[in-house]
Design an enzyme around this catalytic site. Sequence first.
Site, PDB file in Angstrom:
ATOM      1  N   ASP A   1      30.385  33.040  51.005  1.00  0.00           N
ATOM      2  CA  ASP A   1      30.985  32.562  52.261  1.00  0.00           C
ATOM      3  C   ASP A   1      30.391  33.345  53.443  1.00  0.00           C
ATOM      4  OD1 ASP A   1      32.420  31.100  54.052  1.00  0.00           O
ATOM      5  OD2 ASP A   1      34.390  31.857  53.480  1.00  0.00           O
TER       6      ASP A   1
ATOM      7  N   HIS B   1      38.520  23.669  51.002  1.00  0.00           N
ATOM      8  CA  HIS B   1      39.037  24.835  51.710  1.00  0.00           C
ATOM      9  C   HIS B   1      40.548  24.606  51.694  1.00  0.00           C
ATOM     10  CE1 HIS B   1      39.135  27.748  55.241  1.00  0.00           C
ATOM     11  NE2 HIS B   1      40.354  27.236  55.230  1.00  0.00           N
TER      12      HIS B   1
ATOM     13  N   ASN C   1      38.961  34.085  56.458  1.00  0.00           N
ATOM     14  CA  ASN C   1      39.828  32.986  56.070  1.00  0.00           C
ATOM     15  C   ASN C   1      39.306  32.380  54.761  1.00  0.00           C
ATOM     16  OD1 ASN C   1      41.851  31.153  56.184  1.00  0.00           O
ATOM     17  ND2 ASN C   1      40.837  29.793  57.639  1.00  0.00           N
TER      18      ASN C   1
HETATM   19  O1  DOR Z   1      36.104  33.389  57.122  1.00  0.00           O
HETATM   20  C1  DOR Z   1      35.697  32.247  57.247  1.00  0.00           C
HETATM   21  N1  DOR Z   1      34.657  31.946  58.065  1.00  0.00           N
HETATM   22  N2  DOR Z   1      36.296  31.288  56.577  1.00  0.00           N
HETATM   23  C2  DOR Z   1      36.015  29.993  56.777  1.00  0.00           C
HETATM   24  O2  DOR Z   1      36.621  29.178  56.158  1.00  0.00           O
HETATM   25  C3  DOR Z   1      35.017  29.587  57.776  1.00  0.00           C
HETATM   26  C4  DOR Z   1      34.063  30.672  58.053  1.00  0.00           C
HETATM   27  C5  DOR Z   1      33.237  30.425  59.272  1.00  0.00           C
HETATM   28  O3  DOR Z   1      32.674  29.337  59.433  1.00  0.00           O
HETATM   29  O4  DOR Z   1      33.120  31.336  60.082  1.00  0.00           O
HETATM   30 ZN    ZN Z   2      33.103  29.022  54.393  1.00  0.00          ZN
END
Ligand code: DOR
Ligand code: ZN
Length: 438
Positions: free
Chosen positions: A311, A183, A284
């Site tokens: 994701d 990441h 993210n």
């Molecule tokens: O948008 C995201 N959500 N990016 C991440 O890196 C973690 C993830 C989460 O665990 O909610």
């Molecule tokens: Zn993730």
Amino acid sequence: MSEAHVLIRGGRVVDPSRRLDQTLDVLLRDGLVAKVDEKIVPPKGAEIVEAAGLVVAPGFVDLHVHLREPGYEYKETIATGTAAAAAGGFTTVCAMANTDPVTDDAPTAAFVVRRARETGRVRVFPVGAVSKGLKGEELAEIGSMKAEGIVAVSDDGKGVQNAGLMRRAMEYASMFDLPVVIHAEDAGLAMGGVMNEGWVSTRLGLAGQPAAAESVMVARDVQIAALTRTRLHVAHVSTRESLDAIRNGRRHGVDVTCEVTPHHLTLTDEEIARSGYDTRFKVNPPLRSEADRAALVAALADGTIDCVATDHAPHHSDEKALEFADAPCGVIGLETALPVLVDALLVPKHLSLMRLVEVLSTAPARLFGLAGGTLAEGAAADVVLFSTTRSTHVTPDGFQSKAKNSPWVARTLKGRVERTWVAGHEVFARGGSPAVKG
Ligand code: DOR
Ligand code: ZN
């Protein structure tokens, strides 16, 4: 519900593992692909699925999902997350380690494997943490987690800030033949920014994080992977400069691969403005500029980007109802991946059907050395049946996931998953009944 024999008749069989694209019958028997041929005579008692007008492909493989169990069962469980996977055509998913407790030791990895066996609808492989508690201070128990079945290590959700720790993690991971998934986020540069830094963040008055917060970490880790001769996989790549760093690493012989999400391929930071600060667009890494988005699409088509990963990041609607700056990052993605990609990339011809199936199935399976991604005779009968012409209307009540934080709610997208089998067992059928001719 499941049958010992299933004959999928007359579908367009797309199998990138053999560059096969032909109208054929597929026979599933005793959990395996028994035969792929023209006009297979149905064995006695076989369930017959008429697939004319539909695509038959190896089940999708998602290297990056958050199933939230243990610890955040109010957001998602292994049962609901894998039901969402099955509904999206995914037959294998890799579960990230940012649970509570974090998957940073053998018992937690073993728990995920056992819960998945007891309650999961598709195959689940845990990803172990790089550092204990994702704190970036001490290495997690990489070797003992490998013995319990982890297929990669990652502190996903957080960047590993200490380059020395990353070096040690890569050395350990390569000893155990595991890829390191990064990441890529430099906390100092990101400085708590809640969206992409640029013209839109300025207009909206929100703190941004620059594209460089990602790409400097990609460049750093490419170099550490060269130093340690480790397999590096970049999660959710989102910027042009990250693509440059990956290409540069490959030119120098570094074993670096990467994935992109359906949301970064199709949405930009403008959505946050257009929607009036809608937190369903808070992720993210953040949604980037149109130039980044277009570069990601081109890179997926030309092979710079190896695969798509969702994701899938479920959050409770009460959490997402917070102000933009305070809401958690993440979107759910398992149930919309296929329609989003068909609608935005296949229909406008940015991606061929062969490449679409490859990036969702054959390529990710190969990257982590997982079974799947092929309909070769004798392979596990992990199969998806989908339409590229029927539409999916995305509604909050239509999800198998516990969560509803999808940026595509209320959208109608071309492309629809009809049926999914894992090891020859039907794990999803649209409307609960066999698909009909299109
Ligand atoms: O948008 C995201 N959500 N990016 C991440 O890196 C973690 C993830 C989460 O665990 O909610
Ligand atoms: Zn993730």
